[in-house]
Design a protein around this motif. Structure first.
Motif, PDB file in Angstrom:
ATOM      1  N   ALA A 149       8.817  10.279   5.243  1.00 23.97           N
ATOM      2  CA  ALA A 149       8.912  11.581   5.898  1.00 23.97           C
ATOM      3  C   ALA A 149       8.912  12.742   4.911  1.00 23.97           C
ATOM      4  CB  ALA A 149      10.178  11.632   6.751  1.00 23.97           C
ATOM      5  N   LYS A 150       9.205  12.472   3.632  1.00 25.71           N
ATOM      6  CA  LYS A 150       9.337  13.585   2.678  1.00 25.71           C
ATOM      7  C   LYS A 150       8.358  13.502   1.511  1.00 25.71           C
ATOM      8  CE  LYS A 150      13.406  13.546   0.622  1.00 25.71           C
ATOM      9  NZ  LYS A 150      14.862  13.328   0.390  1.00 25.71           N
ATOM     10  N   THR A 151       7.467  12.497   1.482  1.00 25.10           N
ATOM     11  CA  THR A 151       6.439  12.384   0.453  1.00 25.10           C
ATOM     12  C   THR A 151       5.082  12.179   1.130  1.00 25.10           C
ATOM     13  OG1 THR A 151       6.733   9.975   0.289  1.00 25.10           O
ATOM     14  CG2 THR A 151       8.065  11.341  -1.192  1.00 25.10           C
ATOM     15  N   ASN A 152       4.027  12.024   0.302  1.00 22.81           N
ATOM     16  CA  ASN A 152       2.675  11.750   0.817  1.00 22.81           C
ATOM     17  C   ASN A 152       2.283  12.796   1.857  1.00 22.81           C
ATOM     18  OD1 ASN A 152       0.209  10.620   1.435  1.00 22.81           O
ATOM     19  ND2 ASN A 152       1.034   8.630   2.070  1.00 22.81           N
ATOM     20  N   ARG A 153       2.226  14.017   1.397  1.00 24.51           N
ATOM     21  CA  ARG A 153       1.978  15.175   2.274  1.00 24.51           C
ATOM     22  C   ARG A 153       0.734  14.997   3.139  1.00 24.51           C
ATOM     23  NH1 ARG A 153       1.707  19.586  -1.563  1.00 24.51           N
ATOM     24  NH2 ARG A 153      -0.386  18.784  -1.940  1.00 24.51           N
ATOM     25  N   ASP A 154      -0.344  14.420   2.577  1.00 28.87           N
ATOM     26  CA  ASP A 154      -1.583  14.254   3.323  1.00 28.87           C
ATOM     27  C   ASP A 154      -1.659  12.929   4.059  1.00 28.87           C
ATOM     28  OD1 ASP A 154      -2.486  16.748   2.411  1.00 28.87           O
ATOM     29  OD2 ASP A 154      -3.287  15.852   0.574  1.00 28.87           O
ATOM     30  N   ILE A 167      -3.536   1.263  -4.037  1.00 31.40           N
ATOM     31  CA  ILE A 167      -3.376   2.077  -5.229  1.00 31.40           C
ATOM     32  C   ILE A 167      -4.641   2.870  -5.532  1.00 31.40           C
ATOM     33  CG2 ILE A 167      -4.044   0.194  -6.794  1.00 31.40           C
ATOM     34  CD1 ILE A 167      -1.345   2.871  -7.493  1.00 31.40           C
ATOM     35  N   ARG A 168      -5.812   2.310  -5.251  1.00 35.60           N
ATOM     36  CA  ARG A 168      -7.058   3.032  -5.545  1.00 35.60           C
ATOM     37  C   ARG A 168      -7.163   4.280  -4.691  1.00 35.60           C
ATOM     38  NH1 ARG A 168     -12.707  -0.080  -6.188  1.00 35.60           N
ATOM     39  NH2 ARG A 168     -11.351  -1.061  -7.718  1.00 35.60           N
ATOM     40  N   GLN A 169      -6.858   4.149  -3.410  1.00 42.03           N
ATOM     41  CA  GLN A 169      -6.914   5.306  -2.524  1.00 42.03           C
ATOM     42  C   GLN A 169      -5.862   6.346  -2.911  1.00 42.03           C
ATOM     43  OE1 GLN A 169      -7.034   2.068  -1.309  1.00 42.03           O
ATOM     44  NE2 GLN A 169      -9.270   2.227  -1.078  1.00 42.03           N
ATOM     45  N   ALA A 170      -4.686   5.884  -3.311  1.00 44.43           N
ATOM     46  CA  ALA A 170      -3.628   6.806  -3.705  1.00 44.43           C
ATOM     47  C   ALA A 170      -4.018   7.607  -4.944  1.00 44.43           C
ATOM     48  CB  ALA A 170      -2.336   6.039  -3.962  1.00 44.43           C
ATOM     49  N   LEU A 171      -4.737   6.971  -5.881  1.00 47.15           N
ATOM     50  CA  LEU A 171      -5.069   7.622  -7.144  1.00 47.15           C
ATOM     51  C   LEU A 171      -6.265   8.560  -7.041  1.00 47.15           C
ATOM     52  CD1 LEU A 171      -4.479   4.698  -9.666  1.00 47.15           C
ATOM     53  CD2 LEU A 171      -3.117   6.779  -9.413  1.00 47.15           C
ATOM     54  N   LEU A 207       8.571  -0.465   7.346  1.00 44.95           N
ATOM     55  CA  LEU A 207       9.372   0.102   6.271  1.00 44.95           C
ATOM     56  C   LEU A 207      10.859  -0.090   6.527  1.00 44.95           C
ATOM     57  CD1 LEU A 207       7.477   3.505   5.848  1.00 44.95           C
ATOM     58  CD2 LEU A 207       7.182   1.422   4.476  1.00 44.95           C
ATOM     59  N   ASN A 208      11.601  -0.421   5.454  1.00 47.28           N
ATOM     60  CA  ASN A 208      13.054  -0.436   5.604  1.00 47.28           C
ATOM     61  C   ASN A 208      13.556   1.009   5.687  1.00 47.28           C
ATOM     62  OD1 ASN A 208      13.425   0.631   2.932  1.00 47.28           O
ATOM     63  ND2 ASN A 208      13.329  -1.433   2.070  1.00 47.28           N
ATOM     64  N   ALA A 209      14.834   1.176   5.908  1.00 49.18           N
ATOM     65  CA  ALA A 209      15.380   2.513   6.168  1.00 49.18           C
ATOM     66  C   ALA A 209      15.167   3.450   4.984  1.00 49.18           C
ATOM     67  CB  ALA A 209      16.867   2.399   6.493  1.00 49.18           C
ATOM     68  N   ILE A 210      15.300   2.923   3.766  1.00 48.70           N
ATOM     69  CA  ILE A 210      15.128   3.767   2.583  1.00 48.70           C
ATOM     70  C   ILE A 210      13.684   4.246   2.474  1.00 48.70           C
ATOM     71  CG2 ILE A 210      15.199   3.808   0.067  1.00 48.70           C
ATOM     72  CD1 ILE A 210      17.950   3.806   1.282  1.00 48.70           C
ATOM     73  N   LYS A 211      12.732   3.317   2.598  1.00 47.77           N
ATOM     74  CA  LYS A 211      11.320   3.705   2.493  1.00 47.77           C
ATOM     75  C   LYS A 211      10.915   4.629   3.632  1.00 47.77           C
ATOM     76  CE  LYS A 211       9.832  -0.429  -0.037  1.00 47.77           C
ATOM     77  NZ  LYS A 211       8.931  -1.617  -0.027  1.00 47.77           N
ATOM     78  N   GLY A 270       0.810  -1.208   0.000  1.00 50.12           N
ATOM     79  CA  GLY A 270       0.000   0.000   0.000  1.00 50.12           C
ATOM     80  C   GLY A 270       0.844   1.259   0.000  1.00 50.12           C
ATOM     81  N   THR A 271       0.213   2.368   0.332  1.00 55.40           N
ATOM     82  CA  THR A 271       0.924   3.636   0.327  1.00 55.40           C
ATOM     83  C   THR A 271       2.017   3.653   1.394  1.00 55.40           C
ATOM     84  OG1 THR A 271      -0.671   4.632   1.848  1.00 55.40           O
ATOM     85  CG2 THR A 271      -1.090   4.923  -0.504  1.00 55.40           C
ATOM     86  N   ILE A 272       3.082   4.356   1.091  1.00 54.65           N
ATOM     87  CA  ILE A 272       4.142   4.562   2.081  1.00 54.65           C
ATOM     88  C   ILE A 272       3.783   5.820   2.857  1.00 54.65           C
ATOM     89  CG2 ILE A 272       6.581   5.188   2.325  1.00 54.65           C
ATOM     90  CD1 ILE A 272       7.182   3.240   0.079  1.00 54.65           C
TER      91      ILE A 272
END
Length: 392
Positions: free
Chosen positions: A247-252, A258-262, A238-242, A229-231
């Motif tokens: 912390a820096k994406t998915n502002r909301d 994928i349906r909710q993300a779109l 989550l691994n360290a990269i994700k 699902g969404t990160i």
């Protein structure tokens, strides 16, 4: 260098298995002398005794290594065979035809000498040690088809260990071309990058790099979606990269699949093997942009995507708007080597993307948002832009 018209190219006849295997028999590369060895005098200059003078000169003045060997213009294409095309972990030996092909592209499109190095190990320490010991033999490293998340550590380690350009093309070449294409797709739909809410389906090597370059280039918002699902910031798996990108994406902080993300998204960039159902696309905004880049089977086929999007791109050559790394990596490496750069920086990658995008502006349309991979202007334009960015 290749020659081509600037606009979209017609489809070609189907390629047969017989044609493919015949072309690869004996490999796709050869080494040729730059000077004729047709006399004793020529042999004495190219080899003994003349070559000893050059070796002594390099021993006395190491800077001559760059001017009197091919190493400073040689790119090694390095793979451990763990994430080859869509074939997965097929091993070093089976990956070699792909790496030979990549070296051939460097020569044809970038004018750079290149050799493949496939390593029969997946140990990051061993790969780093191998390349450190081989450093006098080459001028740059193109990492290729190394599985995530190990590819992130390997690239970071090599950048620190080597005093030459290093780039994992599956990450950054893809990201550069996506940024170029998205810049022009936004123009076609009368928007800018800052207006766009982008969903990236796939959080492996390419997905993470695409998120990074879009954030750096000023995209409005980016959502990463992996197999779970969404990160988002509430996930504890989550691994360290994700986690860094949570912390820096998915502002909301959108939670779901994928349906909710779109829902309310302007852009879908697919870089995973996961299919996207047509009903999932229905919630996207008007004049949506869909880049379904999995190859050979896109996340959603272009005819389906076109029912919901104003601009559609794939990774395939038989549909309009092919997102092809060959638009980026030859010029990026050549620009970095021309400039004597030790590293390929985020600014250099963004400059490369802008140069690619600019070449399509004269004929910009929904079916033409990036130049053809065969356009002879591309590598030169990218190299100039990368070189200029390296000096700032």
């Amino acid at each position: 260098m290749p020659t081509a018209t600037a606009g979209p190219q017609p489809a070609t006849a189907p390629i047969t298995d017989r044609e493919i295997f015949a072309a690869h028999e004996g490999g796709k590369l050869s080494v040729e002398s730059t000077m004729p060895l047709d006399s004793k005098r020529a042999l004495s200059i190219a080899y003994t005794p003349g070559v000893a003078q050059v070796s002594r000169a390099i021993a006395a003045d190491p800077s001559r290594h760059a001017t009197h060997t091919w190493a400073s213009r040689l790119v090694v294409v390095v793979s451990d065979g763990t994430a080859v095309l869509g074939l997965g972990n097929i091993g070093a030996a089976a990956s070699l035809p792909v790496m030979e092909g990549k070296s051939a592209l460097f020569k044809t499109f970038g004018g750079l000498n290149s050799i493949p190095l496939v390593l029969d190990t997946t140990n990051v320490d061993e790969i780093v040690e191998t390349l450190v010991r081989l450093r006098p033999s080459f001028g740059a490293v193109n990492l290729e088809d190394v599985a995530a998340p190990r590819c992130f550590e390997l690239e970071e380690r090599l950048i620190e260990a080597l005093d030459c350009p290093v780039m994992h093309d599956d990450q950054h070449g893809t990201a550069v071309v996506v940024l170029a294409a998205l810049t022009n797709a936004a123009k076609v739909t009368s928007r800018t990058l800052a207006d766009l809410r982008v969903v990236v389906s796939g959080a492996g090597a390419a997905g993470i790099a695409i998120a990074e370059i879009l954030v750096n280039a000023g995209a409005g918002d980016v959502l990463l979606v992996d197999s779970k699902g969404t990160i988002h910031r509430e996930r504890d798996d989550l691994n360290a990269i994700k986690a860094r990108y949570a912390a820096k994406t998915n502002r909301d902080n959108v939670i779901g699949g994928i349906r909710q993300a779109l829902e309310g998204a302007d852009v879908l960039v697919g870089v995973s093997s996961s299919k996207v159902a047509e009903e999932d696309l229905a919630g996207m905004n008007d004049d949506a942009i869909i880049f379904a880049l999995s190859n050979p089977d896109p996340e959603v086929m272009p005819d389906v995507a076109a029912r919901h999007a104003a601009v559609v791109a794939t990774g395939r050559s038989d549909f309009p708007n092919q997102i092809n790394n060959v638009l980026a990596f030859p010029g990026i490496f050549r620009g970095a080597l021309d400039a004597g750069a030790r590293r390929i920086t985020p600014e250099m990658k963004i400059a490369a993307a802008r140069a690619i995008a600019a070449l399509a502006e004269d004929k910009l349309s929904a079916d033409y948002i990036v130049p053809s991979p065969l356009d002879p202007r591309v590598a030169d334009a990218v190299a100039r832009a990368v070189g200029e960015a390296s000096r700032h």
